[in-house]
Scaffold this motif. Structure first.
Motif, PDB file in Angstrom:
ATOM      1  N   PRO A   1       1.975  -4.344  -1.078  1.00  0.00           N
ATOM      2  CA  PRO A   1       2.155  -4.074  -2.633  1.00  0.00           C
ATOM      3  C   PRO A   1       0.998  -3.538  -2.718  1.00  0.00           C
ATOM      4  N   THR A   2       0.656  -2.478  -4.069  1.00  0.00           N
ATOM      5  CA  THR A   2      -0.495  -2.046  -4.582  1.00  0.00           C
ATOM      6  C   THR A   2      -1.019  -2.828  -5.120  1.00  0.00           C
ATOM      7  N   ARG A   3      -2.676  -2.908  -5.372  1.00  0.00           N
ATOM      8  CA  ARG A   3      -3.317  -3.515  -5.487  1.00  0.00           C
ATOM      9  C   ARG A   3      -4.152  -2.400  -6.330  1.00  0.00           C
ATOM     10  N   LEU A   4      -4.362  -2.377  -7.785  1.00  0.00           N
ATOM     11  CA  LEU A   4      -5.319  -2.045  -8.865  1.00  0.00           C
ATOM     12  C   LEU A   4      -5.986  -2.436  -8.628  1.00  0.00           C
ATOM     13  N   HIS A   5      -7.357  -1.540  -9.098  1.00  0.00           N
ATOM     14  CA  HIS A   5      -8.882  -2.380  -8.900  1.00  0.00           C
ATOM     15  C   HIS A   5      -9.939  -1.803 -10.255  1.00  0.00           C
ATOM     16  N   HIS A   6     -11.131  -1.983 -10.905  1.00  0.00           N
ATOM     17  CA  HIS A   6     -12.152  -1.717 -11.790  1.00  0.00           C
ATOM     18  C   HIS A   6     -12.469  -1.068 -10.894  1.00  0.00           C
TER      19      HIS A   6
ATOM     20  N   SER B   1      -9.381   0.190   5.423  1.00  0.00           N
ATOM     21  CA  SER B   1      -9.167   0.775   6.075  1.00  0.00           C
ATOM     22  C   SER B   1      -8.357   2.647   5.681  1.00  0.00           C
ATOM     23  N   ALA B   2      -8.659   3.395   6.626  1.00  0.00           N
ATOM     24  CA  ALA B   2      -7.568   4.670   6.137  1.00  0.00           C
ATOM     25  C   ALA B   2      -6.005   5.172   6.287  1.00  0.00           C
ATOM     26  N   GLY B   3      -5.488   3.081   6.677  1.00  0.00           N
ATOM     27  CA  GLY B   3      -4.436   3.380   6.750  1.00  0.00           C
ATOM     28  C   GLY B   3      -3.773   3.237   5.495  1.00  0.00           C
ATOM     29  N   LEU B   4      -3.280   1.738   5.788  1.00  0.00           N
ATOM     30  CA  LEU B   4      -2.252   1.537   4.188  1.00  0.00           C
ATOM     31  C   LEU B   4      -2.779   1.179   3.680  1.00  0.00           C
ATOM     32  N   ASP B   5      -4.807   0.716   3.552  1.00  0.00           N
ATOM     33  CA  ASP B   5      -5.685   0.434   2.909  1.00  0.00           C
ATOM     34  C   ASP B   5      -5.736   1.168   1.366  1.00  0.00           C
ATOM     35  N   PHE B   6      -5.385   2.348   2.144  1.00  0.00           N
ATOM     36  CA  PHE B   6      -5.720   4.024   1.345  1.00  0.00           C
ATOM     37  C   PHE B   6      -4.317   3.918   0.420  1.00  0.00           C
ATOM     38  N   GLU B   7      -4.186   3.542   0.966  1.00  0.00           N
ATOM     39  CA  GLU B   7      -2.531   4.104  -0.184  1.00  0.00           C
ATOM     40  C   GLU B   7      -2.117   3.179  -1.091  1.00  0.00           C
ATOM     41  N   THR B   8      -2.499   1.268  -1.112  1.00  0.00           N
ATOM     42  CA  THR B   8      -2.049   0.475  -1.854  1.00  0.00           C
ATOM     43  C   THR B   8      -3.380  -0.217  -2.381  1.00  0.00           C
ATOM     44  N   GLU B   9      -4.768  -0.280  -1.922  1.00  0.00           N
ATOM     45  CA  GLU B   9      -6.246  -0.503  -2.696  1.00  0.00           C
ATOM     46  C   GLU B   9      -6.971   0.567  -3.507  1.00  0.00           C
ATOM     47  N   ILE B  10      -5.898   0.638  -3.987  1.00  0.00           N
ATOM     48  CA  ILE B  10      -6.570   1.705  -5.702  1.00  0.00           C
ATOM     49  C   ILE B  10      -7.455   1.438  -6.475  1.00  0.00           C
TER      50      ILE B  10
ATOM     51  N   LYS C   1       9.332   1.713   3.798  1.00  0.00           N
ATOM     52  CA  LYS C   1       9.613   3.225   3.276  1.00  0.00           C
ATOM     53  C   LYS C   1       9.155   2.685   1.792  1.00  0.00           C
ATOM     54  N   SER C   2       8.385   4.401   1.510  1.00  0.00           N
ATOM     55  CA  SER C   2       7.694   4.429   0.987  1.00  0.00           C
ATOM     56  C   SER C   2       6.562   4.570   0.860  1.00  0.00           C
ATOM     57  N   ARG C   3       5.590   3.843   1.817  1.00  0.00           N
ATOM     58  CA  ARG C   3       4.670   3.976   2.616  1.00  0.00           C
ATOM     59  C   ARG C   3       3.890   4.708   4.295  1.00  0.00           C
ATOM     60  N   GLY C   4       3.458   6.241   3.933  1.00  0.00           N
ATOM     61  CA  GLY C   4       2.929   6.316   4.771  1.00  0.00           C
ATOM     62  C   GLY C   4       2.795   5.773   6.461  1.00  0.00           C
ATOM     63  N   ALA C   5       1.523   5.274   6.025  1.00  0.00           N
ATOM     64  CA  ALA C   5       0.641   4.588   7.071  1.00  0.00           C
ATOM     65  C   ALA C   5       1.265   3.819   7.577  1.00  0.00           C
TER      66      ALA C   5
ATOM     67  N   PRO D   1     -10.614  10.741 -10.662  1.00  0.00           N
ATOM     68  CA  PRO D   1     -10.634   9.837 -11.642  1.00  0.00           C
ATOM     69  C   PRO D   1     -10.114   8.578 -10.506  1.00  0.00           C
ATOM     70  N   TYR D   2      -9.479   8.601  -9.902  1.00  0.00           N
ATOM     71  CA  TYR D   2      -9.442   7.459  -8.352  1.00  0.00           C
ATOM     72  C   TYR D   2      -9.690   7.518  -7.225  1.00  0.00           C
ATOM     73  N   LYS D   3     -10.212   6.659  -6.477  1.00  0.00           N
ATOM     74  CA  LYS D   3     -10.104   6.515  -5.299  1.00  0.00           C
ATOM     75  C   LYS D   3      -8.774   6.152  -3.846  1.00  0.00           C
ATOM     76  N   GLY D   4      -8.637   6.356  -2.946  1.00  0.00           N
ATOM     77  CA  GLY D   4      -7.149   5.683  -2.207  1.00  0.00           C
ATOM     78  C   GLY D   4      -6.295   6.634  -3.431  1.00  0.00           C
ATOM     79  N   CYS D   5      -5.491   7.175  -2.734  1.00  0.00           N
ATOM     80  CA  CYS D   5      -3.727   7.518  -3.130  1.00  0.00           C
ATOM     81  C   CYS D   5      -3.082   7.013  -2.778  1.00  0.00           C
TER      82      CYS D   5
END
Length: 361
Positions: free
Chosen positions: A45-50, A96-105, A9-13, A73-77
């Motif tokens: 979980p979502t992880r934010l990276h500089h 990955s273009a899958g879950l990484d794209f929406e969790t590794e921001i 829930k709350s994830r697309g891939a 302003p961002y890579k990933g969404c």
């Protein structure tokens, strides 16, 4: 991360396939000793990276897009839209273009500083810059990071025109800056609308604003004097295409001045991710949906040819185009018309260390 479809829930891939550039690939399998319990895998979980950047303004020469310069302003969404054409760009940074794209921001820590430095460069010539050409500038983490707002503040100081593409209602936070920019014809907004059905939205674009929120944002922008349009994107055959007229009617009623649309695009690994999504959420119509998509792309999941990749070809694509034009005409709004902005006001304000006469244009 799993390689077999699991709906969080709350994830697309539903999976996290290995990047197409990776030299090694892994595959989950059940060895008979109950070592693979997919039900116990927690939601990632979502992880934010500089993401420090030397430059933030990107250039493109594609004849399919109505702008030459953009900032992301961002890579990933973390909106998690399963259809997002930008997903494959995450593979360039070993994700990955899958879950990484929406969790590794990744967020550009010094975006405002780099933006200002580029505007002050002697060879810079002002032209409208688009925010959100690749990933959404108003995705959820912008609320705490404020990268997009910092770019707006720089643009306001320099009278730099901006066009914004978003599906995030967080844009309402910046109405003060946007209204001021709009007073001098320096900003326009295109709000992306995909479906008016909250049930479709929940799985299709799980962490994006709901349809009513987006319509309220269109109204808020219009009431603040900000030129705003709507982008029906993507149009998905047999999933959202039946809503085309209703989307345009409601967007126009909320205050949208113009409208555009883009057919579903499935470049690279997005096709497999989208098939997984279809098989999970719409198994009875999955084959029909893919058949219609292929009919609009020369028998393939995707045709990258300029001129057709966003509009498709064939009878079904022509029908969508005709319906769109008629719906815009009935709603009294412009079809595919870009809102013109003023580049003549651009100026470089004095800064510490400047000597002699200033260049104000």
């Amino acid at each position: 991360m799993p390689h077999r479809p699991i709906y969080h829930k709350s994830r697309g891939a539903l999976t996290n396939p290995v990047s197409r550039f990776a030299s090694a690939h892994a595959e989950d399998f059940d060895d008979g000793w109950q070592t693979l319990d997919l039900e116990d895998i927690e939601r990632p979980p979502t992880r934010l990276h500089h993401d420090p950047a030397r430059r933030v303004i990107s250039r493109n020469s594609s004849p399919d897009v109505p702008f030459d310069a953009s900032i992301n302003p961002y890579k990933g969404c973390s909106h998690g839209c399963i259809y997002c054409f930008a997903r494959p760009t995450h593979e360039y940074i070993d994700h990955s273009a899958g879950l990484d794209f929406e969790t590794e921001i990744y967020y550009k820590t010094d975006a405002a500083e780099r933006f200002e430095a580029e505007l002050r460069a002697p060879n810079y010539r002002c032209e409208p810059i688009t925010l959100g050409a690749n990933t959404d500038p108003y995705q959820p983490d912008e609320k705490q990071l404020g990268v997009t707002r910092s770019l707006l503040e720089v643009a306001l100081r320099y009278n730099q025109p901006l066009s914004i593409i978003t599906k995030g209602s967080l844009i309402d936070r910046d109405l003060d800056l946007l209204a001021t920019l709009a007073e001098h014809n320096l900003v326009s907004v295109m709000m992306s609308l995909t479906s008016l059905d909250p049930a479709i939205k929940r799985s299709l674009e799980p962490r994006a604003a709901g349809p009513k929120q987006r319509l309220r944002s269109i109204r808020a922008l219009a009431d603040a004097g900000v030129p705003v349009g709507m982008l029906v994107a993507p149009v998905i055959p047999a999933i959202t295409d039946h809503e085309l007229e209703a989307l345009i009617d409601q967007g126009a009623a909320a205050g949208a001045q113009t409208a555009g649309y883009v057919l579903l695009r499935l470049p690279h690994g997005i096709a497999n991710l989208f098939r997984e999504w279809l098989d999970t959420h719409y198994p009875q119509r999955a084959a029909h949906v893919m058949s219609l998509i292929q009919q609009m792309h020369g028998g393939r999941d995707y045709d990258s040819s300029w001129g057709t990749r966003m509009r498709g070809s064939g009878v079904y694509a022509q029908l969508i185009a005709r319906r769109f034009e008629l719906a815009c005409r009935r709603a009294g709004i412009g079809a595919r018309r870009r809102i013109a902005l003023d580049s003549s006001r651009f100026c470089r304000p004095p800064a510490t260390g400047d000597q002699g006469a200033f260049d104000f244009g």
